[in-house]
Each structure stands twice: as C-alpha cells, then as structure tokens.
Design a protein around this motif. Structure first.
Motif, mmCIF file in Angstrom:
data_model
loop_
_atom_site.group_PDB
_atom_site.id
_atom_site.type_symbol
_atom_site.label_atom_id
_atom_site.label_comp_id
_atom_site.label_asym_id
_atom_site.label_seq_id
_atom_site.Cartn_x
_atom_site.Cartn_y
_atom_site.Cartn_z
ATOM 1 N N LYS A 148 3.963 0.678 -5.009
ATOM 2 C CA LYS A 148 3.496 0.520 -3.580
ATOM 3 C C LYS A 148 4.747 0.600 -2.737
ATOM 4 O O LYS A 148 5.747 0.087 -2.956
ATOM 5 N N GLU A 192 5.387 5.630 -3.581
ATOM 6 C CA GLU A 192 4.124 5.930 -2.622
ATOM 7 C C GLU A 192 4.280 6.993 -1.959
ATOM 8 O O GLU A 192 3.639 8.012 -1.698
ATOM 9 N N VAL A 248 -3.190 9.308 -10.216
ATOM 10 C CA VAL A 248 -2.968 8.862 -11.544
ATOM 11 C C VAL A 248 -3.868 9.811 -12.272
ATOM 12 O O VAL A 248 -5.000 9.910 -12.115
ATOM 13 N N ASN A 308 -5.693 8.768 -5.044
ATOM 14 C CA ASN A 308 -4.955 8.172 -6.220
ATOM 15 C C ASN A 308 -4.625 9.340 -6.984
ATOM 16 O O ASN A 308 -5.703 9.998 -7.750
ATOM 17 N N ARG A 346 0.823 0.163 -6.562
ATOM 18 C CA ARG A 346 -0.409 0.775 -5.960
ATOM 19 C C ARG A 346 -1.544 1.175 -6.792
ATOM 20 O O ARG A 346 -2.554 0.735 -6.724
ATOM 21 N N TRP A 347 -1.092 2.090 -7.748
ATOM 22 C CA TRP A 347 -2.206 2.436 -8.771
ATOM 23 C C TRP A 347 -1.385 2.689 -10.148
ATOM 24 O O TRP A 347 -0.072 2.795 -10.078
#
Length: 394
Positions: A185, A154, A167, A165, A133-134
């Motif tokens: 994801k 996730e 990260v 997000n 996803r990120w």
C-alpha cells in the motif's frame, strides 16, 4: 492607590494613545508569534518524525561494512550462512534478513520501468511491518522451493499494470519472469522513504538473475527495544570472527536514528527561538523608550499626584503596570497570531499542530516579564521626580 486603580489608569493611558501603543507592541507581537510558531513547528515536526520512525519499529537495526576500511561492501562480506549462525547464537535477534539493492529493467502488461529491486528473505516483511494493498510477502517456503515471486510497491504496480489488482500476473525483471504475489500500500512519508519505485524478490532469485553473490547489509529486529544494542554488538562480533576482519562492520538502529532526529530538531528549534528572542529584546527596548517618552510627557501629572499625596510606590506601580500591560496585550495578540500561523503551517505540512498549553503559558509569562524588565527603569525615573520641579514643568 490599589492595584485595580493602577491597572485602570494604565488601560486609560494606553487607550489615549492607541496608535503609539500599537506600534510599541509590534516587536512583542512579532516575537511572541515567532516563538509560538517555531515551537509548534518543532514539536509537530518531531512528533511526525518519531511517529514515522516508530511505524517501522523501534527495535529495528542494520549492520553494514565499515566503508572507511576500504572499498565498502564487497562480495564475501556477508553470506547466507551468517544469517543462520547469528539467528542461532544470538537469542536477542528475532528476525534477520539479507538486503541487496539492484537497478533493473522491469516490464509488465501495460508498461515498463527502471526500478530498484531489493533482494531479501521472508523475515523482511516482519522487520519492516509492510502494509499490503493486495496479496502477501514471500515466505521462507517460497525461497526454499525456488519460487520466482515478486512484491511491488503500489506506484510501480500502477506503472506496470494499471490500477487493477496485478496479483498472479507475470512481470519481467531484466528479462527474467516472476509472478506478482503482493502489492504494498502506498503511504505518504515525510522522510521520503516510500517515494521511489521498488520491487522485492527473494535473495536467491537476485543471485540467479545477476550471477553473483552480494549482500549490501543485514537488517533485523530485536525481540525488544532493550535488546537492540546487545543484538547488534553480538551479531557484529560473530561476523568479525567468521570473516576474520576485526572492526570491519558497523551498525545503526532506529532508536539511534530517533535520538539523532530529536537532537537535530531540538537544536534547530533552539536556534530559531533565539532569533525570535532577539525580536522580543528589541521590542522590549521599544517599550522602554516609549515609557520614557510617556514619563516626560506626564511630568506635570506626576507632580500633581505627588502633591495630592501619592507616594513613590504609587508612581512606580502605575508606570510599571502600564509597561506590563502593553507587553501583555502584545503577548495576547502574538499568541492568537502564533496559534493561527502554527495551524496554517501544520495544515500545509500535513502534520499535527502541537501548540501546547505550556507553550502559551510560557509565551504569556515571557511577554509579561519583558514588560516588567524594561518598565523598571522608566517607572523608577518617574517615581524619583521632585514634586516641585514636576509641577513647574509645562
């Protein structure tokens, strides 16, 4: 009398006794419906299962300790050096990673959770074909530099940081800080493989947090599907020689899992199809009974037809076609209901409805065969009636 005339008489006879004909076909309808639904569920479930497994790669394999030898996996059963040696000496192995499982208390900025923390290396992303996803997965460089990084699935990321997000943010694993560098994801899995909350960290970091060296299993991928068995066997032999424990290691591959899944779903489909077949057999007996009643009711009609020149073959064909028509009509209804039922099951189960043309053709021919088989005796009995005795019957 030609075939079309016999068919017309059969249809007229069925229409003259609509309710009786409908009740007679119920067994056939139920049997055919069950056969189609079962075959569609079996084929659709198998297709979804194989697709799910292929998503991870058919060349994936794992090596673990032979638990029947004693306690199971222990410290020293695997080592970091084992991985380097195997990758150097077994060219069939493309990627290889240690895998260690620990339950840890994980805390983020918005929540905390008990989660499964998996210690691996940079190859694990290539082995498992993760979808992000990120961010990204940690690399060999991250490990060598001792970077304290983590990748979250996730569901866990949402629990710890909300829907944004995360990260670059810090997470605490049993009181040890790590930086989130990636979020996997969320993917729905019919096998439940993505159902638990997981975090992935470098194996070296796992050792520093827990204070002891432990690898539960090795996971890898071969260079090709054909190399999987050779890669597993050669890797096991190297481990046995290095640790001086013959027969201490076992292995399995995704290809073996797929074969086992095919076998299990095939057996289940066969068993349930056999049960549906019993329903068809019972329905066939019902058809035979009704045809015998029909012969008795129409004895005088048979006598008149014989007196007017109808031969034994005409009478035999008429009643045989009538029995086949009853079963074929039931088969068509069963095919329609079966297709609809299979589509509903597929809709709720979220897998493809695989009702193939072959399945429909087999169901149709089977219903006709039931009519042919169970119609022979009543038709033969009708054709052997004595015309004089038949005319005397009221």
């Amino acid at each position: 009398m030609n075939l079309w005339e016999s068919f017309g008489l059969a249809v007229e006879s069925i229409r003259a006794n609509k309710m009786r004909s409908f009740l007679t076909t119920l067994g056939i309808v139920i049997g055919i419906t069950a056969v189609i639904i079962v075959m569609a569920i079996g084929q659709g479930g198998r297709a979804m299962l194989i697709s799910e497994m292929e998503r991870f790669g058919t060349n994936l394999f794992a090596i673990y300790v032979n638990y029947e030898d004693g306690e199971g996996t222990r410290q020293g059963d695997f080592s970091d050096l084992d991985i380097e040696v195997i990758k150097q000496l077994v060219p069939e192995v493309k990627y290889l990673s240690p895998v260690r499982y620990d339950m840890m208390h994980v805390r983020g900025t918005r929540g905390e959770q008990s989660a499964e923390v998996i210690g691996t290396n940079g190859d694990y992303d290539e082995i498992r074909n993760f979808d992000f996803r990120w961010g990204k997965y940690f690399s060999r460089t991250d490990e060598e530099m001792g970077r304290r990084a983590t990748v979250l699935d996730e569901e866990l990321a949402v629990e710890l940081f909300g829907y944004g997000n995360p990260v670059g943010q810090r997470v605490m694993l049993n009181g040890n800080a790590a930086t989130v560098i990636g979020v996997l994801k969320k993917e729905e899995s019919v096998l439940g493989w993505n159902s638990s909350k997981r975090a992935y960290i470098p194996y070296s970091m796992t050792k520093s947090i827990t204070g002891w060296d432990m690898i539960h299993q090795l996971e890898g991928s071969a260079r090709s599907k054909e190399d999987v068995n050779l890669a597993m066997e050669r890797a096991k032999k190297i481990l046995e020689r290095r640790h001086h424990v013959p027969g201490h290691y076992l292995s399995y591959s995704m290809e073996q899992e797929m074969q086992s899944a095919n076998k299990i779903t095939g057996i289940m489909t066969l068993v349930v199809s056999a049960i549906a077949g019993i329903s068809l057999f019972v329905g066939g007996i019902g058809v035979m009974n009704i045809m015998l009643v029909s012969v008795t009711e129409r004895t005088r009609e048979i006598g008149i037809r014989m007196a007017l020149g109808a031969c034994r073959r005409d009478i035999l064909g008429q009643f045989l076609i009538e029995a086949v028509c009853i079963c074929v009509f039931g088969g068509i209804m069963g095919i329609i209901l079966g297709y609809g039922g299979a589509s509903l099951v597929a809709l709720f189960a979220k897998w493809p409805s695989l009702v193939s043309g072959k399945t429909i053709l087999v169901a149709f021919l089977f219903s006709a065969s039931v009519g042919l088989f169970f119609g022979i005796y009543p038709a033969n009995k009708a054709s052997k009636l004595d015309p004089i005795e038949a005319l005397r019957r009221d």
